[in-house]
Design a protein around this motif. Structure first.
Motif, mmCIF file in Angstrom:
data_model
loop_
_atom_site.group_PDB
_atom_site.id
_atom_site.type_symbol
_atom_site.label_atom_id
_atom_site.label_comp_id
_atom_site.label_asym_id
_atom_site.label_seq_id
_atom_site.Cartn_x
_atom_site.Cartn_y
_atom_site.Cartn_z
ATOM 1 N N ILE A 187 0.842 -1.202 0.000
ATOM 2 C CA ILE A 187 0.000 0.000 0.000
ATOM 3 C C ILE A 187 0.873 1.247 0.000
ATOM 4 N N LYS A 188 1.949 1.239 0.789
ATOM 5 C CA LYS A 188 2.845 2.389 0.849
ATOM 6 C C LYS A 188 3.533 2.610 -0.498
ATOM 7 N N ASN B 208 2.419 1.672 -3.459
ATOM 8 C CA ASN B 208 1.403 2.110 -4.418
ATOM 9 C C ASN B 208 1.100 3.594 -4.221
ATOM 10 N N TRP B 209 0.994 4.026 -2.972
ATOM 11 C CA TRP B 209 0.725 5.432 -2.665
ATOM 12 C C TRP B 209 1.873 6.306 -3.147
ATOM 13 N N GLN B 210 3.108 5.877 -2.910
ATOM 14 C CA GLN B 210 4.271 6.636 -3.354
ATOM 15 C C GLN B 210 4.335 6.692 -4.873
ATOM 16 N N LYS C 222 1.763 6.612 -6.970
ATOM 17 C CA LYS C 222 0.744 7.561 -7.437
ATOM 18 C C LYS C 222 1.160 8.997 -7.148
#
Length: 64
Positions: A4-5, A7-9, A11
């Motif tokens: 998740i981290k 993927n967030w970075q 984006k």
């Protein structure tokens, strides 16, 4: 949680790349006397910056 981290970075970096491309176009184009015939190379180069950032995102997904 690590996925998740990442993927967030990813984006966030893509969004920042688009902001840089738009900012570059905003600075380099003469908006007071805008003529598409004269300014289209700058618009194309700015679009290439954005596409390059997006392709980097795709390549990191395919090749971890």
């Amino acid at each position: 949680m690590k996925k998740i981290k990442e993927n967030w970075q990813s984006k966030l970096s893509t969004i920042m790349g688009f902001i840089v491309a738009i900012s570059t176009a905003w600075i380099t184009i003469d908006w007071t006397s805008f003529d598409i015939q004269k300014e289209y190379p700058k618009l194309i180069l700015s679009a290439l910056i954005a596409v390059g950032g997006y392709m980097t995102k795709l390549n990191t997904k395919v090749n971890p």
